[in-house]
Scaffold this active site. Structure first.
Site, PDB file in Angstrom:
ATOM      1  CG  ASN A  26      -6.747  -1.655  -0.379  1.00 46.80           C
ATOM      2  OD1 ASN A  26      -6.122  -1.007  -1.017  1.00 46.80           O
ATOM      3  ND2 ASN A  26      -6.423  -1.312   1.011  1.00 46.80           N
ATOM      4  CB  CYS A  47      -1.091   0.443   1.343  1.00 46.91           C
ATOM      5  SG  CYS A  47      -1.776  -1.638   1.618  1.00 46.91           S
ATOM      6  CG  HIS A 106      -3.946   2.926   1.400  1.00 47.07           C
ATOM      7  ND1 HIS A 106      -3.971   2.396  -0.379  1.00 47.07           N
ATOM      8  CD2 HIS A 106      -4.108   2.229   2.256  1.00 47.07           C
ATOM      9  CE1 HIS A 106      -4.496   1.617  -0.265  1.00 47.07           C
ATOM     10  NE2 HIS A 106      -3.899   1.400   1.136  1.00 47.07           N
TER      11      HIS A 106
HETATM   12  O1  UT7 Z   1      -4.617  -1.190   3.019  1.00 49.85           O
HETATM   13  C1  UT7 Z   1      -3.848  -2.183   3.924  1.00 49.85           C
HETATM   14  C2  UT7 Z   1      -3.915  -1.908   5.044  1.00 49.85           C
HETATM   15  N1  UT7 Z   1      -5.469  -2.523   5.211  1.00 49.85           N
HETATM   16  C3  UT7 Z   1      -6.058  -1.770   6.412  1.00 49.85           C
HETATM   17  O2  UT7 Z   1      -5.359  -0.437   6.454  1.00 49.85           O
HETATM   18  C4  UT7 Z   1      -7.396  -2.192   6.917  1.00 49.85           C
HETATM   19  C5  UT7 Z   1      -7.641  -2.167   8.289  1.00 49.85           C
HETATM   20  N2  UT7 Z   1      -8.634  -2.828   8.993  1.00 49.85           N
HETATM   21  C6  UT7 Z   1      -9.796  -3.019   8.360  1.00 49.85           C
HETATM   22  O3  UT7 Z   1     -10.044  -2.247   7.581  1.00 49.85           O
HETATM   23  C7  UT7 Z   1     -10.862  -3.624   9.488  1.00 49.85           C
HETATM   24  O4  UT7 Z   1     -10.376  -4.001  10.543  1.00 49.85           O
HETATM   25  C8  UT7 Z   1     -11.678  -4.734   8.391  1.00 49.85           C
HETATM   26  C9  UT7 Z   1     -13.064  -4.192   7.524  1.00 49.85           C
HETATM   27  C10 UT7 Z   1     -10.786  -5.304   7.202  1.00 49.85           C
HETATM   28  C11 UT7 Z   1     -12.198  -5.860   9.429  1.00 49.85           C
HETATM   29  O5  UT7 Z   1     -13.195  -4.456  10.250  1.00 49.85           O
HETATM   30  P1  UT7 Z   1     -13.138  -4.846  11.444  1.00 49.85           P
HETATM   31  O6  UT7 Z   1     -14.816  -4.149  12.124  1.00 49.85           O
HETATM   32  O7  UT7 Z   1     -12.297  -4.956  12.246  1.00 49.85           O
HETATM   33  O8  UT7 Z   1     -14.242  -6.232  11.927  1.00 49.85           O
HETATM   34  P2  UT7 Z   1     -13.267  -7.638  12.469  1.00 49.85           P
HETATM   35  O9  UT7 Z   1     -12.722  -8.496  11.810  1.00 49.85           O
HETATM   36  O10 UT7 Z   1     -13.610  -7.630  13.731  1.00 49.85           O
HETATM   37  O11 UT7 Z   1     -14.850  -8.466  12.284  1.00 49.85           O
HETATM   38  C12 UT7 Z   1     -16.042  -8.670  13.553  1.00 49.85           C
HETATM   39  C13 UT7 Z   1     -16.931  -9.277  12.746  1.00 49.85           C
HETATM   40  C14 UT7 Z   1     -16.118 -11.149  12.676  1.00 49.85           C
HETATM   41  O12 UT7 Z   1     -17.484 -11.794  13.747  1.00 49.85           O
HETATM   42  P3  UT7 Z   1     -16.918 -12.055  14.815  1.00 49.85           P
HETATM   43  O13 UT7 Z   1     -16.136 -13.120  15.570  1.00 49.85           O
HETATM   44  O14 UT7 Z   1     -17.732 -10.652  15.340  1.00 49.85           O
HETATM   45  O15 UT7 Z   1     -19.247 -13.130  14.707  1.00 49.85           O
HETATM   46  C15 UT7 Z   1     -16.375 -11.246  11.288  1.00 49.85           C
HETATM   47  O16 UT7 Z   1     -16.082 -12.332  11.019  1.00 49.85           O
HETATM   48  O17 UT7 Z   1     -17.440  -9.718  11.253  1.00 49.85           O
HETATM   49  C16 UT7 Z   1     -17.206 -10.588  10.943  1.00 49.85           C
HETATM   50  N3  UT7 Z   1     -16.257  -9.796   9.336  1.00 49.85           N
HETATM   51  C17 UT7 Z   1     -17.568 -10.139   8.288  1.00 49.85           C
HETATM   52  N4  UT7 Z   1     -19.334  -9.948   7.988  1.00 49.85           N
HETATM   53  C18 UT7 Z   1     -19.751  -9.532   6.874  1.00 49.85           C
HETATM   54  C19 UT7 Z   1     -15.828 -10.522   8.304  1.00 49.85           C
HETATM   55  N5  UT7 Z   1     -15.268  -9.474   7.184  1.00 49.85           N
HETATM   56  C20 UT7 Z   1     -17.252 -10.331   7.013  1.00 49.85           C
HETATM   57  C21 UT7 Z   1     -18.037  -9.898   5.748  1.00 49.85           C
HETATM   58  N6  UT7 Z   1     -18.716  -9.779   6.344  1.00 49.85           N
HETATM   59  N7  UT7 Z   1     -17.070  -9.321   4.806  1.00 49.85           N
END
Ligand code: UT7
Length: 334
Positions: free
Chosen positions: A291, A114, A261
């Protein structure tokens, strides 16, 4: 010392739009979840292998060269930033040299994910400042969709990423032109495994991967510890912005446009809030493109310019954070 200006910019996006509701049909996700957590409504995914990373890069580069008023024989050096190269080796830069019919100029591939575009900008700036090169083509291009796991298993990563390319022509400034003022680059390899594709590489070869897939998770899919990456991104991007502002003797109030980014709309919002900037001063397009990693900043710059939101003479700040971890920023007079 000679200053470096952005003489031309351009982008290329595949036609195929994949909406959140398209993803709902192939995995357990929802438009609501994706928009709430990331801001993304849709992204572009190459269909039927109609493009490659380098072909998209070439199309973006042609537009940038056209805007700069330069032909193939004017380009002195190519820098290609990508995490999704056409081949394991050689890099995609040489393919651009070939396919654009450039002279036998040097072609450097950067592997800074990135942050690849920021790293490329800084590297190109050094070559131009010292007088070694006059016109450098810098491309950021990604073909993510081929490696994404399009099932519920991969949903936390797959919904975020899109394909596309952006390019700039960097040239030696004429009298009175300011261009790049300051850049910074950082890394923290202790978190290398927090966002990665493990193989195939020398750490894990194809036969090992094939064997492992029979037992569990395929290791050639992207892995991301999302929460962990998020927390670092919202700290490191403001730090990098402050560093380039300090180096230039400027404050955040001087910035005309900030292009972070495009990793997550919530990350951009937190960076904006940190500097108390108004909505007009921060450009985001992740809602429609997802992204695109090394492509995200040059694609956003091109769009901002085309929409009249980025104007010649503006103080432009760019920042990125991603896998490595790597991060950085650039401050320039556009
Ligand atoms: O460009 C390179 C750098 N990348 C970044 O900067 C990305 C940084 N991270 C993020 O943007 C976020 O962490 C994400 C968008 C990847 C994830 O969002 P989050 O709010 O951190 O969600 P999480 O990983 O804590 O997941 C929350 C819940 C989980 O379920 P439980 O364990 O709470 O039951 C996941 O299994 O959401 C679930 N989940 C989804 N649900 C529906 C994860 N992905 C999905 C999905 N649809 N696509």
């Amino acid at each position: 010392m000679t200053r470096t200006i952005i003489k031309g910019l351009g982008s290329f996006l595949p036609d195929n739009v994949v909406t959140n509701s398209d993803l709902e049909k192939i995995m357990d996700t929802s438009d609501e979840w994706i928009q709430e957590r990331t801001g993304i409504k849709e992204r572009r995914w190459i269909s039927n292998r109609s493009e490659t990373t380098s072909s998209m890069g070439c199309k973006a580069a042609k537009k940038a060269m056209e805007m700069a008023g330069l032909g193939p024989s004017d380009i002195d050096f190519v820098i290609f930033a990508t995490l999704s190269p056409d081949y394991y080796f050689p890099g995609s830069g040489v393919l651009v040299q070939r396919d654009l019919g450039l002279d036998n100029v040097g072609a450097l591939d950067l592997r800074n994910q990135c942050s690849g575009f920021i790293y490329g900008l800084s590297v190109a700036d050094q070559f131009i400042k010292t007088g070694m090169y006059k016109n450098i083509l810098l491309i950021g291009s990604e073909f993510h969709s081929g490696a994404l796991e399009k099932s519920t298993n991969g949903r936390s990563v797959t919904v975020i990423f899109g394909d596309g390319a952006g390019a700039v022509v960097l040239s030696a400034a004429e009298e009175g032109e300011k261009g790049i003022i300051s850049t910074c680059m950082h890394s923290q390899g202790e978190h290398a495994e927090a966002l990665m594709i493990k193989g195939p590489a020398t750490g894990v070869w194809v036969d090992e991967l094939l064997e492992k897939e029979n037992y569990g998770e395929p290791e050639w899919r992207p892995y991301m510890n999302g929460n962990f990456v998020f927390k670092h991104a919202v700290t490191r991007m403001p730090e990098a912005i402050q560093e380039v502002l300090d180096a230039a003797g400027k404050s955040s109030a001087d910035i005309d446009l900030l292009i972070p980014h495009q990793a997550n709309l919530r990350i951009s919002a937190m960076v904006q809030k940190h500097f108390n900037m108004s909505d007009e001063k921060v450009f985001n397009n992740i809602q429609h493109l997802g992204n695109t990693t090394a492509g995200s900043i040059p694609i956003a710059m091109t769009q901002a310019f085309e929409e009249g939101k980025l104007k010649r003479g503006d103080l432009l700040c760019l920042t990125a954070f991603g896998s490595g971890f790597t991060w950085g920023a650039a401050l320039l007079e556009f």
